[in-house]
Scaffold this active site. Structure first.
Site, PDB file in Angstrom:
ATOM      1  N   GLY A   1      93.372  33.621 114.375  1.00 44.32           N
ATOM      2  CA  GLY A   1      92.779  34.886 113.933  1.00 44.32           C
ATOM      3  C   GLY A   1      93.814  35.775 113.262  1.00 44.32           C
ATOM      4  O   GLY A   1      94.271  36.753 113.871  1.00 44.32           O
TER       5      GLY A   1
ATOM      6  N   GLU B   1     102.957  26.153 110.076  1.00 38.33           N
ATOM      7  CA  GLU B   1     101.768  25.728 109.325  1.00 38.33           C
ATOM      8  C   GLU B   1     102.170  25.176 107.951  1.00 38.33           C
ATOM      9  O   GLU B   1     101.646  24.173 107.482  1.00 38.33           O
ATOM     10  CB  GLU B   1     100.823  26.931 109.165  1.00 38.33           C
ATOM     11  CG  GLU B   1      99.474  26.576 108.591  1.00 38.33           C
ATOM     12  CD  GLU B   1      98.477  27.745 108.623  1.00 38.33           C
ATOM     13  OE1 GLU B   1      98.900  28.886 108.909  1.00 38.33           O
ATOM     14  OE2 GLU B   1      97.300  27.498 108.347  1.00 38.33           O
TER      15      GLU B   1
ATOM     16  N   GLU C   1     100.735  31.941  95.047  1.00 36.00           N
ATOM     17  CA  GLU C   1     101.489  33.110  94.554  1.00 36.00           C
ATOM     18  C   GLU C   1     102.372  33.679  95.670  1.00 36.00           C
ATOM     19  O   GLU C   1     103.516  34.070  95.436  1.00 36.00           O
ATOM     20  CB  GLU C   1     100.522  34.208  94.054  1.00 36.00           C
ATOM     21  CG  GLU C   1      99.808  33.885  92.754  1.00 36.00           C
ATOM     22  CD  GLU C   1      98.649  32.914  92.932  1.00 36.00           C
ATOM     23  OE1 GLU C   1      98.228  32.683  94.089  1.00 36.00           O
ATOM     24  OE2 GLU C   1      98.175  32.355  91.924  1.00 36.00           O
TER      25      GLU C   1
HETATM   26  C1  LIG Z   1      90.254  26.492 103.861  1.00 35.15           C
HETATM   27  C2  LIG Z   1      90.807  27.772 104.393  1.00 35.15           C
HETATM   28  C3  LIG Z   1      91.034  27.896 105.752  1.00 35.15           C
HETATM   29  C4  LIG Z   1      91.530  29.085 106.253  1.00 35.15           C
HETATM   30  N1  LIG Z   1      91.687  29.184 107.603  1.00 35.15           N
HETATM   31  C5  LIG Z   1      92.150  30.335 108.130  1.00 35.15           C
HETATM   32  C6  LIG Z   1      92.250  30.477 109.538  1.00 35.15           C
HETATM   33  O1  LIG Z   1      91.935  29.560 110.308  1.00 35.15           O
HETATM   34  N2  LIG Z   1      92.696  31.645 110.033  1.00 35.15           N
HETATM   35  C7  LIG Z   1      93.067  32.686 109.224  1.00 35.15           C
HETATM   36  O2  LIG Z   1      93.506  33.697 109.742  1.00 35.15           O
HETATM   37  N3  LIG Z   1      92.946  32.595 107.876  1.00 35.15           N
HETATM   38  C8  LIG Z   1      92.486  31.451 107.319  1.00 35.15           C
HETATM   39  N4  LIG Z   1      92.351  31.332 105.951  1.00 35.15           N
HETATM   40  C9  LIG Z   1      92.592  32.516 105.115  1.00 35.15           C
HETATM   41  C10 LIG Z   1      93.815  32.442 104.229  1.00 35.15           C
HETATM   42  O3  LIG Z   1      95.000  32.590 104.971  1.00 35.15           O
HETATM   43  C11 LIG Z   1      93.641  33.541 103.158  1.00 35.15           C
HETATM   44  O4  LIG Z   1      92.502  33.217 102.393  1.00 35.15           O
HETATM   45  C12 LIG Z   1      94.845  33.649 102.260  1.00 35.15           C
HETATM   46  O5  LIG Z   1      95.954  34.154 102.959  1.00 35.15           O
HETATM   47  C13 LIG Z   1      94.565  34.557 101.050  1.00 35.15           C
HETATM   48  O6  LIG Z   1      94.049  35.777 101.432  1.00 35.15           O
HETATM   49  P1  LIG Z   1      92.699  36.355 100.766  1.00 35.15           P
HETATM   50  O7  LIG Z   1      91.671  35.294 100.811  1.00 35.15           O
HETATM   51  O8  LIG Z   1      92.415  37.654 101.412  1.00 35.15           O
HETATM   52  O9  LIG Z   1      93.075  36.571  99.229  1.00 35.15           O
HETATM   53  P2  LIG Z   1      93.800  37.857  98.607  1.00 35.15           P
HETATM   54  O10 LIG Z   1      94.977  38.198  99.436  1.00 35.15           O
HETATM   55  O11 LIG Z   1      92.786  38.909  98.365  1.00 35.15           O
HETATM   56  O12 LIG Z   1      94.320  37.272  97.240  1.00 35.15           O
HETATM   57  C14 LIG Z   1      93.491  37.227  96.056  1.00 35.15           C
HETATM   58  C15 LIG Z   1      94.367  36.737  94.911  1.00 35.15           C
HETATM   59  O13 LIG Z   1      95.421  37.683  94.644  1.00 35.15           O
HETATM   60  C16 LIG Z   1      96.687  37.031  94.687  1.00 35.15           C
HETATM   61  N5  LIG Z   1      97.705  37.935  95.252  1.00 35.15           N
HETATM   62  C17 LIG Z   1      97.553  38.721  96.339  1.00 35.15           C
HETATM   63  N6  LIG Z   1      98.719  39.378  96.590  1.00 35.15           N
HETATM   64  C18 LIG Z   1      99.606  38.970  95.649  1.00 35.15           C
HETATM   65  C19 LIG Z   1     100.982  39.274  95.409  1.00 35.15           C
HETATM   66  N7  LIG Z   1     101.667  40.140  96.186  1.00 35.15           N
HETATM   67  N8  LIG Z   1     101.599  38.661  94.349  1.00 35.15           N
HETATM   68  C20 LIG Z   1     100.912  37.792  93.553  1.00 35.15           C
HETATM   69  N9  LIG Z   1      99.595  37.473  93.751  1.00 35.15           N
HETATM   70  C21 LIG Z   1      98.964  38.041  94.793  1.00 35.15           C
HETATM   71  C22 LIG Z   1      96.479  35.844  95.601  1.00 35.15           C
HETATM   72  O14 LIG Z   1      97.448  34.829  95.356  1.00 35.15           O
HETATM   73  C23 LIG Z   1      95.070  35.405  95.219  1.00 35.15           C
HETATM   74  O15 LIG Z   1      95.095  34.614  94.073  1.00 35.15           O
HETATM   75  C24 LIG Z   1      91.848  30.164 105.403  1.00 35.15           C
HETATM   76  C25 LIG Z   1      91.627  30.039 104.029  1.00 35.15           C
HETATM   77  C26 LIG Z   1      91.109  28.859 103.524  1.00 35.15           C
HETATM   78  C27 LIG Z   1      90.877  28.768 102.057  1.00 35.15           C
END
Ligand SMILES: Cc1cc2nc3c(=O)[nH]c(=O)nc-3n(C[C@H](O)[C@H](O)[C@H](O)COP(=O)(O)OP(=O)(O)OC[C@H]3O[C@@H](n4cnc5c(N)ncnc54)[C@H](O)[C@@H]3O)c2cc1C
Length: 393
Positions: A130, A247, A377
């Site tokens: 989480g 991880e 990224e």
């Molecule tokens: C298959 C899968 C399983 C997952 N399982 C888990 C889980 O079990 N537990 C959990 O906690 N999370 C989980 N996640 C979540 C995952 O960790 C997040 O989706 C990931 O960290 C990206 O966050 P976000 O989706 O909020 O995207 P955002 O942070 O909103 O990013 C959107 C876009 O902006 C870019 N971006 C954001 N900030 C920057 C920056 N500073 N510089 C350059 N580019 C940037 C990102 O690279 C991305 O392209 C999972 C995700 C997937 C896809």
């Protein structure tokens, strides 16, 4: 520099191969060669039986001390075991064990290790992670889920998202804000919460491939005993980054990629000179994937060599994760090009030969690889700042 096994490691590799041949390969539901590019179908009962057998040998977390259910192996022996099991298509671990287990081992108290590690190894308790929230993914330290101290408990309110396997989990390891007035990285604590606690709801999220893997999880006044905090209060960010380093250190990915590139090679060879032969441009594309796979393998060796020296890879884990996940997507795209229409079948059960390939399924399933565990990224940012010493963008 030496990329071959020592005599001892070669003997160990042979032992594992024989073990796999006797205990896993025999009686497979579907032979891999029958399903050249897709994952072998696995029967849940067999997987459980297999993991129990591995666990009895201490081979689920082989580098853990025996007193916690491991086998006291070196990181190199663990690496060989992982290569061989993954190479054979055999399951290697329990849900999230490789993330939360080593974190508890490093940052937990002796009482917490004794309480949690064995049940996790035995598969009696499944875990989920989480961390992410609707507004906090890449900028994880901005998370808003609150944990307020009330006597011997924290009272937790908030929401997590993309929580893989939450619908099957008994426990969740999570980050929650315990000091809203501190700078964002310094007001977070790392908590272990029983998912059977009252007032937790889990809502499914269905992915692009139509599969239920992740979820939203909601907490309303959920009580977590203070003794279930890992590390100090408000220092949870640093515990959480250890979990992320573990991880991202996943060294099994490249074994699967290598297997997949090998199968694609056999696919092309089998069609050479026939009407369904593969165009030259795609053969070149597959050659590029083979070279990149060799590079990816070297990155995984670096991760393991740091672990073998007793370290936790950080920038190297990010390089491994970024390159491996992007390569996975390129390999799946190459598979789509090579297999053409035959690769489009989503449900190949009952079909024959090349129609069983499922390239489209794999292609869709690899889309999230560059998002999960921190996007490409974010990995590049880590490599730029912590690896190359560049200023923050
Ligand atoms: C298959 C899968 C399983 C997952 N399982 C888990 C889980 O079990 N537990 C959990 O906690 N999370 C989980 N996640 C979540 C995952 O960790 C997040 O989706 C990931 O960290 C990206 O966050 P976000 O989706 O909020 O995207 P955002 O942070 O909103 O990013 C959107 C876009 O902006 C870019 N971006 C954001 N900030 C920057 C920056 N500073 N510089 C350059 N580019 C940037 C990102 O690279 C991305 O392209 C999972 C995700 C997937 C896809």
């Amino acid at each position: 520099m030496r990329f071959t096994d020592t005599t001892d490691l070669a003997t160990w590799r042979q032992t594992v191969r024989e073990f796999v041949a006797t205990n896993w390969k025999r009686g497979r539901v579907i032979d891999e060669d029958d399903n050249p590019l897709g994952e072998a179908q696995q029967d849940e009962g067999r997987v459980k039986e297999w993991l129990d057998t591995l666990g009895n040998n201490g081979w689920i977390a082989p580098a853990w001390p025996k007193k916690y259910g491991g086998a006291d192996m070196s990181p190199l022996e663990q690496f060989v075991l992982s290569q061989e099991l993954t190479g054979a298509g055999a399951p290697t671990s329990r849900q999230m064990l490789n993330l939360v287990g080593p974190t508890i081992m490093l940052h937990g108290t002796e009482e917490q290790r004794l309480e949690h590690l064995r049940p996790m190894l035995k598969g009696e308790v499944a875990w989920c992670q989480g961390f992410s929230e609707p507004g906090s993914g890449s900028d994880l330290a901005s998370l808003q889920t609150r944990a307020v101290r009330d006597g011997d408990d924290y009272v937790v309110n908030g929401q997590k998202i993309w929580t893989s396997g939450a619908h099957r989990a008994d426990w969740i390891f999570m980050l929650a804000r315990t000091d809203p007035d501190a700078p964002k990285h310094r007001g977070i604590s790392y908590l272990l919460m029983n998912m059977k606690s009252p007032s937790i709801s889990v809502r499914p999220l269905i992915n692009l491939a139509g599969t239920h893997i992740f979820n939203e999880v909601f907490f309303e006044d959920v009580r977590v005993p203070v003794r279930n905090r890992i590390g100090e209060e408000n220092r949870g960010w640093y515990v959480g980054t250890t979990t992320l380093d573990f991880e991202r250190s996943n060294v099994a990915r490249v074994v699967n990629i290598k297997k997949q590139v090998g199968r694609l090679g056999r696919y092309v060879q089998a069609r050479a000179g026939s009407d369904s032969g593969v165009p030259a441009a795609y053969r070149m594309e597959l050659t590029d994937r083979a070279v990149e796979t060799a590079v990816c393998e070297l990155l995984s060796f670096e991760v393991v060599s740091i672990q073998a020296r007793g370290g936790v890879p950080n920038m190297e884990a990010s390089m491994n994760k970024m390159f491996g996940s992007e390569l996975q997507q390129r390999v799946d795209a190459t598979a789509m090009h090579l297999t053409g229409l035959a690769g489009q079948f989503r449900e190949p059960a009952g079909l024959e030969g090349e129609h069983r390939i499922r390239a489209a399924n794999n292609y869709m399933l690899s889309v999230p690889a560059t998002i999960a565990a921190g996007t490409s990224e974010i990995q590049r940012n880590i490599i730029a700042t912590r690896g190359l010493g560049l200023p923050r963008g």
